[in-house]
Design an enzyme around this catalytic site. Structure first.
Site, PDB file in Angstrom:
ATOM      1  N   ASN A 115      -8.894 -12.295   2.974  1.00 36.74           N
ATOM      2  CA  ASN A 115      -9.273 -11.819   2.016  1.00 36.74           C
ATOM      3  C   ASN A 115     -11.118 -12.567   1.692  1.00 36.74           C
ATOM      4  OD1 ASN A 115      -9.930 -11.003  -0.765  1.00 36.74           O
ATOM      5  ND2 ASN A 115      -7.994 -10.502  -1.089  1.00 36.74           N
ATOM      6  N   PRO A 116     -11.827 -11.082   1.863  1.00 41.24           N
ATOM      7  CA  PRO A 116     -13.219 -12.057   1.131  1.00 41.24           C
ATOM      8  C   PRO A 116     -13.423 -13.286   0.371  1.00 41.24           C
ATOM      9  CG  PRO A 116     -13.149  -9.902   0.894  1.00 41.24           C
ATOM     10  CD  PRO A 116     -11.684 -10.312   1.687  1.00 41.24           C
ATOM     11  N   GLU A 117     -12.383 -12.609  -0.376  1.00 47.87           N
ATOM     12  CA  GLU A 117     -12.602 -13.864  -2.701  1.00 47.87           C
ATOM     13  C   GLU A 117     -11.397 -14.464  -2.127  1.00 47.87           C
ATOM     14  OE1 GLU A 117     -15.084 -12.319  -3.983  1.00 47.87           O
ATOM     15  OE2 GLU A 117     -15.654 -11.003  -2.810  1.00 47.87           O
ATOM     16  N   CYS A 127      16.604  14.526 -10.705  1.00 52.42           N
ATOM     17  CA  CYS A 127      18.019  13.938  -9.678  1.00 52.42           C
ATOM     18  C   CYS A 127      17.422  13.010  -8.734  1.00 52.42           C
ATOM     19  CB  CYS A 127      18.751  14.746  -9.033  1.00 52.42           C
ATOM     20  SG  CYS A 127      17.354  15.794  -7.756  1.00 52.42           S
ATOM     21  N   HIS A 162       5.817  -0.354  -2.427  1.00 49.27           N
ATOM     22  CA  HIS A 162       5.498   0.321  -3.433  1.00 49.27           C
ATOM     23  C   HIS A 162       5.350   1.665  -3.541  1.00 49.27           C
ATOM     24  CE1 HIS A 162       3.143  -4.072  -5.439  1.00 49.27           C
ATOM     25  NE2 HIS A 162       4.265  -3.766  -6.260  1.00 49.27           N
ATOM     26  N   ASN A 209       0.882  -1.053   0.075  1.00 52.86           N
ATOM     27  CA  ASN A 209      -0.070   0.103  -0.131  1.00 52.86           C
ATOM     28  C   ASN A 209       0.958   1.424  -0.347  1.00 52.86           C
ATOM     29  OD1 ASN A 209      -2.183  -2.010  -0.036  1.00 52.86           O
ATOM     30  ND2 ASN A 209      -2.803  -1.631   2.175  1.00 52.86           N
ATOM     31  N   VAL A 210      -0.017   2.132  -0.941  1.00 51.24           N
ATOM     32  CA  VAL A 210       1.090   3.488  -0.552  1.00 51.24           C
ATOM     33  C   VAL A 210       1.006   4.321  -0.202  1.00 51.24           C
ATOM     34  CG1 VAL A 210       1.899   3.223  -3.044  1.00 51.24           C
ATOM     35  CG2 VAL A 210      -0.492   4.156  -2.488  1.00 51.24           C
ATOM     36  N   ASP A 211      -0.400   4.040   0.567  1.00 46.86           N
ATOM     37  CA  ASP A 211      -1.736   5.123   1.654  1.00 46.86           C
ATOM     38  C   ASP A 211      -0.339   5.029   3.174  1.00 46.86           C
ATOM     39  OD1 ASP A 211      -2.019   3.084   4.005  1.00 46.86           O
ATOM     40  OD2 ASP A 211      -3.662   2.899   2.517  1.00 46.86           O
TER      41      ASP A 211
HETATM   42  C1  BJW Z   1     -10.446  -6.792   0.834  1.00 42.15           C
HETATM   43  C2  BJW Z   1     -11.476  -6.704   1.388  1.00 42.15           C
HETATM   44  C3  BJW Z   1     -10.798  -5.954   3.365  1.00 42.15           C
HETATM   45  C4  BJW Z   1     -11.587  -6.477  -0.570  1.00 42.15           C
HETATM   46  N1  BJW Z   1     -10.626  -7.098   3.969  1.00 42.15           N
HETATM   47  N2  BJW Z   1      -9.847  -7.881   1.545  1.00 42.15           N
HETATM   48  C5  BJW Z   1       3.241  -8.459 -18.333  1.00 42.15           C
HETATM   49  C6  BJW Z   1       2.703  -7.314 -18.538  1.00 42.15           C
HETATM   50  C7  BJW Z   1       3.247  -6.423 -18.215  1.00 42.15           C
HETATM   51  C8  BJW Z   1       4.035  -6.049 -16.191  1.00 42.15           C
HETATM   52  C9  BJW Z   1       4.091  -7.623 -16.252  1.00 42.15           C
HETATM   53  C10 BJW Z   1       3.756  -8.781 -16.426  1.00 42.15           C
HETATM   54  N3  BJW Z   1       4.016  -9.293 -16.316  1.00 42.15           N
HETATM   55  C11 BJW Z   1       4.658  -9.208 -14.788  1.00 42.15           C
HETATM   56  C12 BJW Z   1       4.693  -7.903 -15.269  1.00 42.15           C
HETATM   57  C13 BJW Z   1       4.934  -6.635 -14.124  1.00 42.15           C
HETATM   58  C14 BJW Z   1       4.070  -6.823 -13.456  1.00 42.15           C
HETATM   59  C15 BJW Z   1       2.701  -7.290 -12.825  1.00 42.15           C
HETATM   60  O1  BJW Z   1       3.143  -7.590 -12.013  1.00 42.15           O
HETATM   61  N4  BJW Z   1       2.411  -6.133 -13.870  1.00 42.15           N
HETATM   62  C16 BJW Z   1       0.712  -7.911 -13.143  1.00 42.15           C
HETATM   63  C17 BJW Z   1      -0.693  -6.969 -13.456  1.00 42.15           C
HETATM   64  C18 BJW Z   1       0.724  -8.657 -14.626  1.00 42.15           C
HETATM   65  N5  BJW Z   1       4.765  -5.777 -12.076  1.00 42.15           N
HETATM   66  C19 BJW Z   1       6.105  -4.263 -12.212  1.00 42.15           C
HETATM   67  O2  BJW Z   1       6.466  -4.057 -13.342  1.00 42.15           O
HETATM   68  C20 BJW Z   1       6.594  -4.638 -10.751  1.00 42.15           C
HETATM   69  N6  BJW Z   1       7.739  -3.926 -11.229  1.00 42.15           N
HETATM   70  C21 BJW Z   1       8.828  -4.903 -11.380  1.00 42.15           C
HETATM   71  O3  BJW Z   1       8.110  -6.394 -11.918  1.00 42.15           O
HETATM   72  O4  BJW Z   1      10.034  -4.545 -12.206  1.00 42.15           O
HETATM   73  C22 BJW Z   1      11.016  -5.778 -12.686  1.00 42.15           C
HETATM   74  C23 BJW Z   1      10.977  -4.748 -14.171  1.00 42.15           C
HETATM   75  C24 BJW Z   1      10.664  -3.701 -14.539  1.00 42.15           C
HETATM   76  C25 BJW Z   1      11.343  -3.357 -15.610  1.00 42.15           C
HETATM   77  C26 BJW Z   1      10.432  -3.995 -16.241  1.00 42.15           C
HETATM   78  C27 BJW Z   1       9.617  -5.240 -16.550  1.00 42.15           C
HETATM   79  C28 BJW Z   1      10.259  -5.901 -15.343  1.00 42.15           C
HETATM   80  C29 BJW Z   1       5.816  -2.872 -10.482  1.00 42.15           C
HETATM   81  C30 BJW Z   1       4.559  -3.172  -9.788  1.00 42.15           C
HETATM   82  C31 BJW Z   1       4.328  -1.760  -9.469  1.00 42.15           C
HETATM   83  C32 BJW Z   1       2.623  -2.070  -9.209  1.00 42.15           C
HETATM   84  N7  BJW Z   1       2.011  -0.679  -8.995  1.00 42.15           N
HETATM   85  C33 BJW Z   1       1.351  -0.677  -8.580  1.00 42.15           C
HETATM   86  C34 BJW Z   1       0.411   0.800  -8.449  1.00 42.15           C
HETATM   87  C35 BJW Z   1       0.952   1.899  -7.617  1.00 42.15           C
HETATM   88  C36 BJW Z   1       1.309   3.147  -7.574  1.00 42.15           C
HETATM   89  C37 BJW Z   1      -0.459   3.414  -7.899  1.00 42.15           C
HETATM   90  O5  BJW Z   1      -0.715   2.943  -6.080  1.00 42.15           O
HETATM   91  O6  BJW Z   1      -0.941   4.349  -7.652  1.00 42.15           O
HETATM   92  O7  BJW Z   1       0.500  -0.842  -6.747  1.00 42.15           O
HETATM   93  S1  BJW Z   1      -0.198  -0.957  -9.528  1.00 42.15           S
HETATM   94  C38 BJW Z   1      -1.460  -1.904  -8.118  1.00 42.15           C
HETATM   95  O8  BJW Z   1      -1.626  -3.163  -7.521  1.00 42.15           O
HETATM   96  C39 BJW Z   1      -0.644  -0.792  -6.413  1.00 42.15           C
HETATM   97  C40 BJW Z   1      -0.499  -1.585  -5.628  1.00 42.15           C
HETATM   98  O9  BJW Z   1       0.385  -1.897  -4.754  1.00 42.15           O
HETATM   99  C41 BJW Z   1      -0.542  -3.544  -6.485  1.00 42.15           C
HETATM  100  C42 BJW Z   1      -1.384  -4.545  -6.035  1.00 42.15           C
HETATM  101  O10 BJW Z   1      -2.764  -4.275  -5.809  1.00 42.15           O
HETATM  102  P1  BJW Z   1      -3.405  -4.947  -4.319  1.00 42.15           P
HETATM  103  O11 BJW Z   1      -2.923  -4.578  -3.016  1.00 42.15           O
HETATM  104  O12 BJW Z   1      -3.195  -6.968  -4.269  1.00 42.15           O
HETATM  105  O13 BJW Z   1      -4.891  -4.544  -4.095  1.00 42.15           O
HETATM  106  P2  BJW Z   1      -6.260  -5.174  -5.738  1.00 42.15           P
HETATM  107  O14 BJW Z   1      -7.140  -4.222  -5.757  1.00 42.15           O
HETATM  108  O15 BJW Z   1      -5.678  -5.670  -6.962  1.00 42.15           O
HETATM  109  O16 BJW Z   1      -7.184  -6.091  -5.186  1.00 42.15           O
HETATM  110  C43 BJW Z   1      -7.266  -5.699  -3.613  1.00 42.15           C
HETATM  111  C44 BJW Z   1      -7.415  -7.384  -2.675  1.00 42.15           C
HETATM  112  O17 BJW Z   1      -8.408  -7.199  -1.695  1.00 42.15           O
HETATM  113  C45 BJW Z   1      -8.700  -8.064  -4.124  1.00 42.15           C
HETATM  114  O18 BJW Z   1      -8.183  -9.610  -3.442  1.00 42.15           O
HETATM  115  C46 BJW Z   1     -10.125  -7.452  -2.552  1.00 42.15           C
HETATM  116  O19 BJW Z   1     -11.132  -9.129  -2.540  1.00 42.15           O
HETATM  117  C47 BJW Z   1      -9.556  -7.426  -1.678  1.00 42.15           C
HETATM  118  N8  BJW Z   1     -10.167  -7.103  -0.026  1.00 42.15           N
HETATM  119  N9  BJW Z   1     -11.942  -5.482   0.409  1.00 42.15           N
HETATM  120  C48 BJW Z   1      -9.778  -7.983   3.136  1.00 42.15           C
HETATM  121  N10 BJW Z   1     -12.485  -5.179   3.241  1.00 42.15           N
HETATM  122 ZN    ZN Z   2      15.964  17.369  -8.712  1.00 38.28          ZN
END
Ligand code: BJW
Ligand code: ZN
Length: 278
Positions: free
Chosen positions: A239-241, A139, A128, A111-113
């Site tokens: 996780n509910p899902e 820079c 993240h 989380n970014v929060d």
């Molecule tokens: C509850 C609930 C409740 C609901 N209680 N649960 C193919 C194409 C392109 C790229 C890729 C690819 N394959 C792999 C990649 C790499 C890519 C990647 O993984 N992509 C996939 C999506 C396919 N990864 C990257 O690019 C990462 N870097 C990397 O790999 O570097 C090496 C590299 C470098 C150069 C080239 C290639 C490789 C970086 C990833 C950065 C992710 N950034 C984000 C945005 C951050 C900024 C912003 O906030 O805007 O991070 S994306 C977004 O998703 C954010 C989150 O941290 C991240 C994960 O999401 P999260 O937390 O899982 O949330 P949700 O919404 O997905 O799920 C919520 C869950 O909660 C659900 O399951 C609900 O059921 C549950 N829930 N209520 C408990 N009350």
């Molecule tokens: Zn600067």
């Protein structure tokens, strides 16, 4: 559903009572009950309404810095108005209880929060990055001032990108050339190396990992629970899902973080007693 009758809770409570080194891996779902939108959920997820290609890559920022900066300002303002929920508070309380007993709970969040911190917890790794750690896009120096409150605007409603108030990112005060960017990790960017290494080290040492509120779809963070399993630890998923990880989890608790995490901490407390009156 009452947390006490969620299937698997008794087993998870036993794991919580026995664990001396716990790692909590949190995702956007942990903050959902605080009013922070998640990314991938139907209807409410940010990526339902907005395009990650247009907003969450370096290319997007270079193409339209005002758009990307203004959208992230909205996110930062929104989060400032959201309080930590029972899940964040439970993790913070568990961390204090384990520390008081000479044990440890380590938090690595996607989380970014800042809701773990505002609940009183110490976070080892923001995998993240953070919405509140702006830095120069050229820079790399951190921003000298807090940009999280500016510009003015409605923190509540999701803006329409076309009509959103556009604000240019401030110029970097250090190099005077670059502009500030949000301190988050965009797609295609590397995770902070120390955050990842420290998280893996903690997982190697833990006896229990709790994975809460992540869809387990974004790499490399989605692989971290497997490192815990590989080290012989139990992994409880909250996780509910069902997620990609659910079948691999030792226990999957299908409840919300705000329901289930307090129940786990109550189980720990009931066994170890209170050391502080918080
Ligand atoms: C509850 C609930 C409740 C609901 N209680 N649960 C193919 C194409 C392109 C790229 C890729 C690819 N394959 C792999 C990649 C790499 C890519 C990647 O993984 N992509 C996939 C999506 C396919 N990864 C990257 O690019 C990462 N870097 C990397 O790999 O570097 C090496 C590299 C470098 C150069 C080239 C290639 C490789 C970086 C990833 C950065 C992710 N950034 C984000 C945005 C951050 C900024 C912003 O906030 O805007 O991070 S994306 C977004 O998703 C954010 C989150 O941290 C991240 C994960 O999401 P999260 O937390 O899982 O949330 P949700 O919404 O997905 O799920 C919520 C869950 O909660 C659900 O399951 C609900 O059921 C549950 N829930 N209520 C408990 N009350
Ligand atoms: Zn600067």
């Amino acid at each position: 559903m009452d947390a006490e009758i969620i299937p698997g809770l008794a087993e998870a409570a036993d794991l919580a009572r026995a664990a001396r080194r716990v790692v909590v891996l949190s995702g956007a779902g942990l903050s959902a009950e605080s009013g922070v939108p998640t990314f991938r959920e139907a209807q409410t997820g940010l990526w339902e309404r907005y395009s990650p290609e247009q907003l969450a890559t370096e290319d997007a920022f270079l193409a339209d810095p005002e758009l990307v900066w203004s959208w992230y300002r909205w996110r930062a303002r929104l989060i400032r108005s959201c309080p930590p929920n029972a899940g964040h508070l439970a993790v913070a309380a568990w961390q204090r209880r384990l520390a008081a007993n000479g044990d440890a709970l380590t938090i690595a969040t996607q989380n970014v929060d800042d809701l773990h911190e505002r609940a009183g917890a110490e976070v080892l790794a923001h995998l993240h990055g953070s919405l509140f750690d702006d830095r120069c896009a050229d820079c790399g120096e951190p921003a000298a001032h807090d940009t999280g409150t500016a510009p003015e605007g409605d923190a509540g409603s999701a803006p329409d990108l076309e009509s959103m108030l556009r604000v240019a990112p401030p110029r970097c005060a250090v190099c005077g050339v670059g502009v500030l960017r949000p301190g988050v990790v965009w797609f295609g960017e590397m995770l902070p190396a120390d955050a990842l290494a420290n998280t893996l080290a903690a997982l190697e040492q833990c006896d229990l990992a709790v994975v809460a509120g992540t869809s387990a779809t974004v790499q490399p963070a989605a692989s971290l629970p497997y490192a815990a399993l590989g080290a012989g630890a139990a992994v409880v998923e909250v996780n509910p899902e069902v997620t990609e990880f659910s079948t691999a989890a030792t226990v999957h608790l299908r409840g919300t973080a705000g329901q289930v995490l307090p129940a786990l901490v109550r189980a720990y407390d009931g066994h170890h007693g209170h050391h502080r009156s918080d």
